[in-house]
Design a protein around this motif. Structure first.
Motif, mmCIF file in Angstrom:
data_model
loop_
_atom_site.group_PDB
_atom_site.id
_atom_site.type_symbol
_atom_site.label_atom_id
_atom_site.label_comp_id
_atom_site.label_asym_id
_atom_site.label_seq_id
_atom_site.Cartn_x
_atom_site.Cartn_y
_atom_site.Cartn_z
ATOM 1 N N THR A 99 38.256 27.111 -23.206
ATOM 2 C CA THR A 99 39.152 25.379 -22.835
ATOM 3 C C THR A 99 40.638 26.434 -22.648
ATOM 4 O O THR A 99 40.762 27.436 -21.926
ATOM 5 C CB THR A 99 39.529 25.142 -24.374
ATOM 6 O OG1 THR A 99 39.301 26.014 -25.670
ATOM 7 C CG2 THR A 99 38.125 24.446 -24.671
ATOM 8 N N TYR A 110 28.069 23.776 -15.542
ATOM 9 C CA TYR A 110 27.413 24.762 -16.854
ATOM 10 C C TYR A 110 26.551 25.713 -15.736
ATOM 11 O O TYR A 110 25.458 25.261 -15.161
ATOM 12 C CB TYR A 110 26.530 23.483 -18.091
ATOM 13 C CG TYR A 110 26.035 25.273 -18.406
ATOM 14 C CD1 TYR A 110 27.022 25.251 -20.092
ATOM 15 C CD2 TYR A 110 24.669 25.141 -18.860
ATOM 16 C CE1 TYR A 110 26.185 25.837 -20.676
ATOM 17 C CE2 TYR A 110 23.741 26.525 -19.407
ATOM 18 C CZ TYR A 110 25.025 26.592 -21.081
ATOM 19 O OH TYR A 110 24.105 27.192 -21.785
ATOM 20 N N ARG A 125 31.579 19.352 -25.838
ATOM 21 C CA ARG A 125 31.753 18.692 -25.460
ATOM 22 C C ARG A 125 32.188 17.197 -25.933
ATOM 23 O O ARG A 125 33.788 17.516 -25.473
ATOM 24 C CB ARG A 125 30.671 18.196 -23.542
ATOM 25 C CG ARG A 125 30.736 19.286 -23.197
ATOM 26 C CD ARG A 125 29.927 18.854 -21.580
ATOM 27 N NE ARG A 125 30.656 18.002 -20.507
ATOM 28 C CZ ARG A 125 29.965 17.380 -19.812
ATOM 29 N NH1 ARG A 125 28.863 18.075 -19.587
ATOM 30 N NH2 ARG A 125 30.535 16.662 -19.086
ATOM 31 N N ARG A 157 43.526 30.773 -20.319
ATOM 32 C CA ARG A 157 42.420 30.262 -21.207
ATOM 33 C C ARG A 157 42.046 30.700 -22.616
ATOM 34 O O ARG A 157 41.805 31.586 -22.196
ATOM 35 C CB ARG A 157 40.549 28.873 -20.072
ATOM 36 C CG ARG A 157 41.280 28.316 -18.760
ATOM 37 C CD ARG A 157 40.156 28.029 -18.074
ATOM 38 N NE ARG A 157 39.534 29.539 -17.221
ATOM 39 C CZ ARG A 157 38.431 29.216 -17.068
ATOM 40 N NH1 ARG A 157 36.925 28.185 -17.200
ATOM 41 N NH2 ARG A 157 37.773 30.289 -16.262
ATOM 42 N N ARG A 205 35.479 20.143 -15.654
ATOM 43 C CA ARG A 205 34.909 21.485 -15.935
ATOM 44 C C ARG A 205 33.794 21.993 -14.477
ATOM 45 O O ARG A 205 33.671 21.197 -13.570
ATOM 46 C CB ARG A 205 33.583 21.584 -17.154
ATOM 47 C CG ARG A 205 34.642 20.897 -18.125
ATOM 48 C CD ARG A 205 33.401 20.520 -19.644
ATOM 49 N NE ARG A 205 33.776 19.833 -20.115
ATOM 50 C CZ ARG A 205 34.434 19.238 -20.935
ATOM 51 N NH1 ARG A 205 34.153 17.901 -20.662
ATOM 52 N NH2 ARG A 205 34.272 19.048 -22.680
ATOM 53 N N ASN A 256 31.449 29.105 -20.752
ATOM 54 C CA ASN A 256 31.010 27.927 -20.372
ATOM 55 C C ASN A 256 32.036 26.375 -21.413
ATOM 56 O O ASN A 256 32.122 26.239 -20.754
ATOM 57 C CB ASN A 256 29.904 27.487 -20.374
ATOM 58 C CG ASN A 256 29.022 27.654 -19.145
ATOM 59 O OD1 ASN A 256 28.787 27.473 -18.528
ATOM 60 N ND2 ASN A 256 28.112 29.231 -19.544
ATOM 61 N N LYS A 257 32.185 27.701 -22.567
ATOM 62 C CA LYS A 257 33.244 26.482 -23.414
ATOM 63 C C LYS A 257 34.540 27.100 -23.721
ATOM 64 O O LYS A 257 35.747 26.857 -24.432
ATOM 65 C CB LYS A 257 32.688 26.658 -25.245
ATOM 66 C CG LYS A 257 31.527 26.401 -25.106
ATOM 67 C CD LYS A 257 30.778 26.739 -26.285
ATOM 68 C CE LYS A 257 28.837 26.597 -26.544
ATOM 69 N NZ LYS A 257 28.888 26.278 -27.657
ATOM 70 N N THR A 283 41.930 26.632 -12.228
ATOM 71 C CA THR A 283 42.449 26.478 -13.906
ATOM 72 C C THR A 283 43.997 26.702 -13.357
ATOM 73 O O THR A 283 44.654 27.811 -12.654
ATOM 74 C CB THR A 283 41.152 27.216 -14.834
ATOM 75 O OG1 THR A 283 41.654 28.685 -14.028
ATOM 76 C CG2 THR A 283 39.888 27.069 -14.364
ATOM 77 N N GLY A 312 33.298 26.918 -18.103
ATOM 78 C CA GLY A 312 34.823 25.939 -18.839
ATOM 79 C C GLY A 312 35.489 24.937 -18.363
ATOM 80 O O GLY A 312 35.353 24.519 -17.388
ATOM 81 N N GLU A 313 36.206 24.851 -18.164
ATOM 82 C CA GLU A 313 36.832 23.796 -18.802
ATOM 83 C C GLU A 313 38.008 23.944 -17.690
ATOM 84 O O GLU A 313 38.924 25.335 -17.338
ATOM 85 C CB GLU A 313 37.868 23.145 -19.317
ATOM 86 C CG GLU A 313 37.017 22.435 -20.745
ATOM 87 C CD GLU A 313 37.976 21.816 -22.177
ATOM 88 O OE1 GLU A 313 37.265 21.391 -22.878
ATOM 89 O OE2 GLU A 313 39.295 22.441 -21.982
ATOM 90 N N ARG A 314 38.683 23.071 -16.274
ATOM 91 C CA ARG A 314 39.004 23.407 -15.404
ATOM 92 C C ARG A 314 40.710 22.545 -15.946
ATOM 93 O O ARG A 314 41.833 23.510 -15.093
ATOM 94 C CB ARG A 314 38.888 22.714 -14.307
ATOM 95 C CG ARG A 314 37.545 23.022 -13.388
ATOM 96 C CD ARG A 314 36.717 22.485 -12.542
ATOM 97 N NE ARG A 314 37.446 22.417 -11.310
ATOM 98 C CZ ARG A 314 37.929 22.825 -10.359
ATOM 99 N NH1 ARG A 314 36.881 24.141 -10.001
ATOM 100 N NH2 ARG A 314 38.323 22.364 -9.091
#
Length: 255
Positions: free
Chosen positions: A227, A128, A14, A206, A125, A224-225, A201, A244-246
């Motif tokens: 992007t 996790y 992160r 992503r 995000r 979770n990673k 998202t 993961g990222e939003r």
């Protein structure tokens, strides 16, 4: 309910992601970029200078002294060769660099005040979730396979990117096969869409950065990673990948 233990490498990832976006040379500072190949003239959006390659594969830029283009501190007045790794300066305090070899180059221009002025303050995000970490493996694709990927340029463009392997991964009991891109030598990633796109998202999908391993190798796939760019056709997961990222967070978003 006890919150899941977050691995130390995830926290480090992160921090690295924020540096990648908002650091001194982060993606959030980029104002223009181009891939230069062949002998056709290329320009950078809104900036002086004409870029091309020579018969011997060297990168050059053509500009007048009044344009204010500098290569490694030297003002360009005419046509100058641009060595790989050269530091570039442009009017308005913009700077950048060039990289590549043998007729294939990339030029990136940055404004190091852009992140501050944009109000970018973080990355939103999902929480996790360790249940979204899986073991997959690489499977060889046909030699020389390339996949058309849409670029977020203005106007939109596409590029045929090398896709040397597939990622085979079983998620929650179902096996999926996702094409893996190698956008630049040694850098692999899988770009995917899922059922969160368009609400939680970005609609564009992503990605996951993956290691450079031989076909048949085991690969840890940690959603979770995930992007955030654009998925090639077929890389869709028919489920909600709520890890993961939003999205990027800007000061205005926080009211």
């Amino acid at each position: 309910m006890t919150a899941p233990r977050i691995p130390a490498d995830y926290d480090a990832w992160r921090e690295g992601r924020w540096e990648e976006i908002a650091g001194v040379n982060g993606k959030g500072t980029v104002t223009a970029k181009a891939k230069i190949s062949g002998h056709d003239a290329h320009t950078l959006d809104g900036l002086p200078g004409i870029w091309t390659t020579t018969e011997t594969g060297a990168l050059t830029v053509t500009a007048k002294a009044a344009d204010g283009v500098r290569v490694n501190g030297e003002t360009v007045d005419g046509t100058a060769e641009v060595p790989s790794g050269a530091k570039l300066d442009f009017p308005g305090g913009l700077n950048g660099f060039a990289g590549g070899a043998d007729g294939f180059y990339g030029v990136i221009v940055m404004d190091r005040t852009r992140v501050e002025h944009s109000g970018l303050s973080g990355i939103d995000r999902f929480p996790y979730d360790p249940t979204w970490v899986f073991e997959g493996h690489y499977r060889a694709a046909e030699t020389g396979r390339r996949i058309e990927v849409e670029r977020l340029t203005a106007p939109r463009s596409t590029e045929a990117i090398l896709a040397p392997v597939d990622l085979v991964v079983t998620t929650h009991g179902t096996e999926y096969v996702l094409a893996v891109l190698e956008e630049s030598p040694g850098q692999r990633l899988v770009i995917f869409t899922d059922e969160t796109n368009g609400d939680s998202t970005p609609q564009i999908g992503r990605w996951l950065v993956l290691p450079l391993l031989e076909p048949g190798s085991a690969v840890t796939v940690d959603f979770n990673k995930a992007t955030c760019p654009l998925s090639p056709f077929g890389n869709h997961l028919p489920m909600r990948v709520e890890v993961g990222e939003r999205a990027l967070i800007h000061a205005a978003d926080q009211g």
